[in-house]
Design a protein around this motif. Structure first.
Motif, PDB file in Angstrom:
ATOM      1  N   VAL A  68      39.248  64.658  31.382  1.00  0.00           N
ATOM      2  CA  VAL A  68      39.460  65.788  30.482  1.00  0.00           C
ATOM      3  C   VAL A  68      38.510  65.791  29.294  1.00  0.00           C
ATOM      4  CG1 VAL A  68      41.135  66.957  29.012  1.00  0.00           C
ATOM      5  CG2 VAL A  68      41.864  65.993  31.199  1.00  0.00           C
ATOM      6  N   SER A  69      38.333  64.647  28.653  1.00  0.00           N
ATOM      7  CA  SER A  69      37.513  64.581  27.446  1.00  0.00           C
ATOM      8  C   SER A  69      36.041  64.844  27.721  1.00  0.00           C
ATOM      9  CB  SER A  69      37.680  63.218  26.767  1.00  0.00           C
ATOM     10  OG  SER A  69      37.221  62.189  27.631  1.00  0.00           O
ATOM     11  N   GLN A  70      35.649  64.799  28.987  1.00  0.00           N
ATOM     12  CA  GLN A  70      34.250  64.965  29.342  1.00  0.00           C
ATOM     13  C   GLN A  70      33.905  66.416  29.696  1.00  0.00           C
ATOM     14  OE1 GLN A  70      32.114  62.500  29.162  1.00  0.00           O
ATOM     15  NE2 GLN A  70      33.562  60.834  28.809  1.00  0.00           N
ATOM     16  N   LYS A  71      34.856  67.317  29.631  1.00  0.00           N
ATOM     17  CA  LYS A  71      34.641  68.675  30.121  1.00  0.00           C
ATOM     18  C   LYS A  71      33.529  69.411  29.374  1.00  0.00           C
ATOM     19  CE  LYS A  71      39.016  69.720  32.409  1.00  0.00           C
ATOM     20  NZ  LYS A  71      40.154  70.648  32.506  1.00  0.00           N
ATOM     21  N   VAL A  72      32.869  70.284  30.112  1.00  0.00           N
ATOM     22  CA  VAL A  72      31.759  71.085  29.591  1.00  0.00           C
ATOM     23  C   VAL A  72      32.300  72.460  29.191  1.00  0.00           C
ATOM     24  CG1 VAL A  72      29.547  72.166  30.166  1.00  0.00           C
ATOM     25  CG2 VAL A  72      30.117  69.880  31.067  1.00  0.00           C
ATOM     26  N   ASN A  73      31.868  72.972  28.048  1.00  0.00           N
ATOM     27  CA  ASN A  73      32.282  74.297  27.612  1.00  0.00           C
ATOM     28  C   ASN A  73      31.400  75.355  28.270  1.00  0.00           C
ATOM     29  OD1 ASN A  73      34.326  73.399  25.793  1.00  0.00           O
ATOM     30  ND2 ASN A  73      32.739  72.864  24.317  1.00  0.00           N
ATOM     31  N   LEU A  74      32.031  76.272  28.991  1.00  0.00           N
ATOM     32  CA  LEU A  74      31.324  77.368  29.644  1.00  0.00           C
ATOM     33  C   LEU A  74      31.880  78.679  29.109  1.00  0.00           C
ATOM     34  CD1 LEU A  74      29.360  78.403  31.855  1.00  0.00           C
ATOM     35  CD2 LEU A  74      31.302  78.351  33.436  1.00  0.00           C
ATOM     36  N   SER A  75      31.063  79.398  28.340  1.00  0.00           N
ATOM     37  CA  SER A  75      31.484  80.665  27.737  1.00  0.00           C
ATOM     38  C   SER A  75      30.736  81.820  28.381  1.00  0.00           C
ATOM     39  CB  SER A  75      31.218  80.652  26.221  1.00  0.00           C
ATOM     40  OG  SER A  75      31.920  79.602  25.591  1.00  0.00           O
ATOM     41  N   VAL A  76      31.476  82.875  28.707  1.00  0.00           N
ATOM     42  CA  VAL A  76      30.890  84.053  29.338  1.00  0.00           C
ATOM     43  C   VAL A  76      31.166  85.276  28.473  1.00  0.00           C
ATOM     44  CG1 VAL A  76      30.838  85.515  31.397  1.00  0.00           C
ATOM     45  CG2 VAL A  76      31.250  83.049  31.633  1.00  0.00           C
ATOM     46  N   TYR A  77      30.099  85.862  27.935  1.00  0.00           N
ATOM     47  CA  TYR A  77      30.200  87.073  27.114  1.00  0.00           C
ATOM     48  C   TYR A  77      29.872  88.259  28.015  1.00  0.00           C
ATOM     49  CZ  TYR A  77      30.219  83.701  23.330  1.00  0.00           C
ATOM     50  OH  TYR A  77      30.544  82.644  22.510  1.00  0.00           O
ATOM     51  N   TYR A  78      30.768  89.227  28.070  1.00  0.00           N
ATOM     52  CA  TYR A  78      30.612  90.302  29.045  1.00  0.00           C
ATOM     53  C   TYR A  78      31.342  91.559  28.578  1.00  0.00           C
ATOM     54  CZ  TYR A  78      35.484  89.509  30.496  1.00  0.00           C
ATOM     55  OH  TYR A  78      36.853  89.408  30.513  1.00  0.00           O
ATOM     56  N   GLU A  79      31.203  92.635  29.350  1.00  0.00           N
ATOM     57  CA  GLU A  79      31.977  93.849  29.128  1.00  0.00           C
ATOM     58  C   GLU A  79      32.540  94.312  30.462  1.00  0.00           C
ATOM     59  OE1 GLU A  79      29.012  96.097  27.100  1.00  0.00           O
ATOM     60  OE2 GLU A  79      28.035  96.782  28.929  1.00  0.00           O
ATOM     61  N   ALA A  80      33.693  94.948  30.428  1.00  0.00           N
ATOM     62  CA  ALA A  80      34.517  95.128  31.616  1.00  0.00           C
ATOM     63  C   ALA A  80      33.920  96.022  32.695  1.00  0.00           C
ATOM     64  CB  ALA A  80      35.891  95.668  31.218  1.00  0.00           C
ATOM     65  N   LEU A  81      33.136  97.033  32.329  1.00  0.00           N
ATOM     66  CA  LEU A  81      32.630  97.974  33.325  1.00  0.00           C
ATOM     67  C   LEU A  81      31.117  97.895  33.524  1.00  0.00           C
ATOM     68  CD1 LEU A  81      34.840 101.154  32.699  1.00  0.00           C
ATOM     69  CD2 LEU A  81      35.118  99.340  34.404  1.00  0.00           C
ATOM     70  N   GLU A 121      38.138  93.369  37.751  1.00  0.00           N
ATOM     71  CA  GLU A 121      36.705  93.524  38.000  1.00  0.00           C
ATOM     72  C   GLU A 121      36.412  93.872  39.460  1.00  0.00           C
ATOM     73  OE1 GLU A 121      34.430  93.648  35.556  1.00  0.00           O
ATOM     74  OE2 GLU A 121      36.171  93.465  34.261  1.00  0.00           O
ATOM     75  N   PHE A 122      37.261  93.401  40.373  1.00  0.00           N
ATOM     76  CA  PHE A 122      37.131  93.795  41.773  1.00  0.00           C
ATOM     77  C   PHE A 122      37.313  95.296  41.900  1.00  0.00           C
ATOM     78  CE2 PHE A 122      38.602  94.687  46.012  1.00  0.00           C
ATOM     79  CZ  PHE A 122      37.895  93.835  46.840  1.00  0.00           C
ATOM     80  N   LEU A 123      38.316  95.834  41.223  1.00  0.00           N
ATOM     81  CA  LEU A 123      38.549  97.278  41.245  1.00  0.00           C
ATOM     82  C   LEU A 123      37.393  98.028  40.610  1.00  0.00           C
ATOM     83  CD1 LEU A 123      42.354  97.470  40.342  1.00  0.00           C
ATOM     84  CD2 LEU A 123      41.309  97.743  42.591  1.00  0.00           C
ATOM     85  N   ALA A 124      36.809  97.447  39.561  1.00  0.00           N
ATOM     86  CA  ALA A 124      35.667  98.084  38.904  1.00  0.00           C
ATOM     87  C   ALA A 124      34.484  98.210  39.861  1.00  0.00           C
ATOM     88  CB  ALA A 124      35.259  97.289  37.659  1.00  0.00           C
ATOM     89  N   ILE A 125      34.238  97.174  40.636  1.00  0.00           N
ATOM     90  CA  ILE A 125      33.155  97.211  41.614  1.00  0.00           C
ATOM     91  C   ILE A 125      33.382  98.332  42.628  1.00  0.00           C
ATOM     92  CG2 ILE A 125      32.134  95.951  43.573  1.00  0.00           C
ATOM     93  CD1 ILE A 125      32.472  93.387  41.953  1.00  0.00           C
ATOM     94  N   GLU A 126      34.644  98.541  42.992  1.00  0.00           N
ATOM     95  CA  GLU A 126      34.980  99.559  43.979  1.00  0.00           C
ATOM     96  C   GLU A 126      35.107 100.961  43.371  1.00  0.00           C
ATOM     97  OE1 GLU A 126      38.369  98.464  46.370  1.00  0.00           O
ATOM     98  OE2 GLU A 126      36.993  97.423  47.727  1.00  0.00           O
ATOM     99  N   GLY A 127      34.893 101.075  42.053  1.00  0.00           N
ATOM    100  CA  GLY A 127      35.047 102.367  41.402  1.00  0.00           C
ATOM    101  C   GLY A 127      36.497 102.774  41.214  1.00  0.00           C
TER     102      GLY A 127
END
Length: 222
Positions: free
Chosen positions: A40-53, A132-138
């Protein structure tokens, strides 16, 4: 003949439910393993900045980021999703303006609330994956169906969304996104241990594996 659409929807529903069960199983199994191996103490921080559509963001979440639950990478990361992207506040009208319209603003806030109230990463990622799956499908306007598909009660998320809390969460995301150094130039903008990986965001796993110093190493890093 009209049953083809229904069949596709049914397949999607079962796929989502299976994904949630798989995520939960893998998560529970991994947590027990983490306690034994002191990962646990070794975990890497992965941040994703995004917008929904944003199509690139939707594709990344559904086709790339979801793989962390299949290849074991989720066992060595602290995943942070920050839904804001290129949105901004219009001070003259006191409103939020989103790059892909008002529906995106709604979904950004909805996802911010999802992350905030569903603390289990497996649950909030599964719900965001569905959005996001629904977004891909419109079909992003059908986001409410995701709660039913996943068997998740909507009340906590909707209470947040319909209150000031949702706005406050988005304000925090706006400030955090504005303070990125260097500023984001593409979306999604992926950051590994405070280091941006820019246009190479689809190759995020290699950066995570390089940053990870613990043992054992998950399948994704072999």
């Amino acid at each position: 003949m009209g049953s083809q659409s229904d069949d596709q929807s049914l397949v999607f529903t079962y796929a989502i439910i299976f994904s949630l069960l798989l995520f939960t199983f893998q998560y529970n199994k991994t947590e027990a393993y983490d306690e034994d191996s002191k990962m646990v103490s070794q975990k890497v921080n992965l941040s994703v900045y995004y917008e929904a559509l944003n199509p690139s963001c939707s594709s990344f979440i559904v086709k790339n980021l979801a793989q962390i639950f299949d290849n074991g990478l989720h066992t060595i990361i602290n995943l942070r999703l920050v839904p804001w992207g290129n949105a901004f506040f219009n001070k003259s009208t006191n409103t939020t303006v989103c790059q892909n319209g008002s529906d995106e603003c709604k979904l950004n806030t909805l996802q911010a609330c999802t992350i905030n109230v569903l603390h289990d990463v497996n649950k909030h990622f599964a719900l965001i994956y569905c959005f996001e799956f629904l977004a891909i499908e419109g079909r992003h306007k059908e986001w409410g169906s995701c709660f039913t598909s996943l068997g998740l009660p909507p009340k906590l998320v909707m209470d947040c969304f319909n209150s000031l809390n949702g706005t406050l969460l988005e304000q925090k995301h706006a400030v955090e996104t504005a303070q990125l150094n260097p500023p984001h130039t593409v979306l999604p903008w992926v950051v590994v241990n405070n280091q941006s990986i820019g246009n190479d965001y689809r190759n995020y796993s290699s950066y995570v594996c390089k940053a990870y110093k613990g043992i054992p190493v998950p399948m994704a890093c072999h």
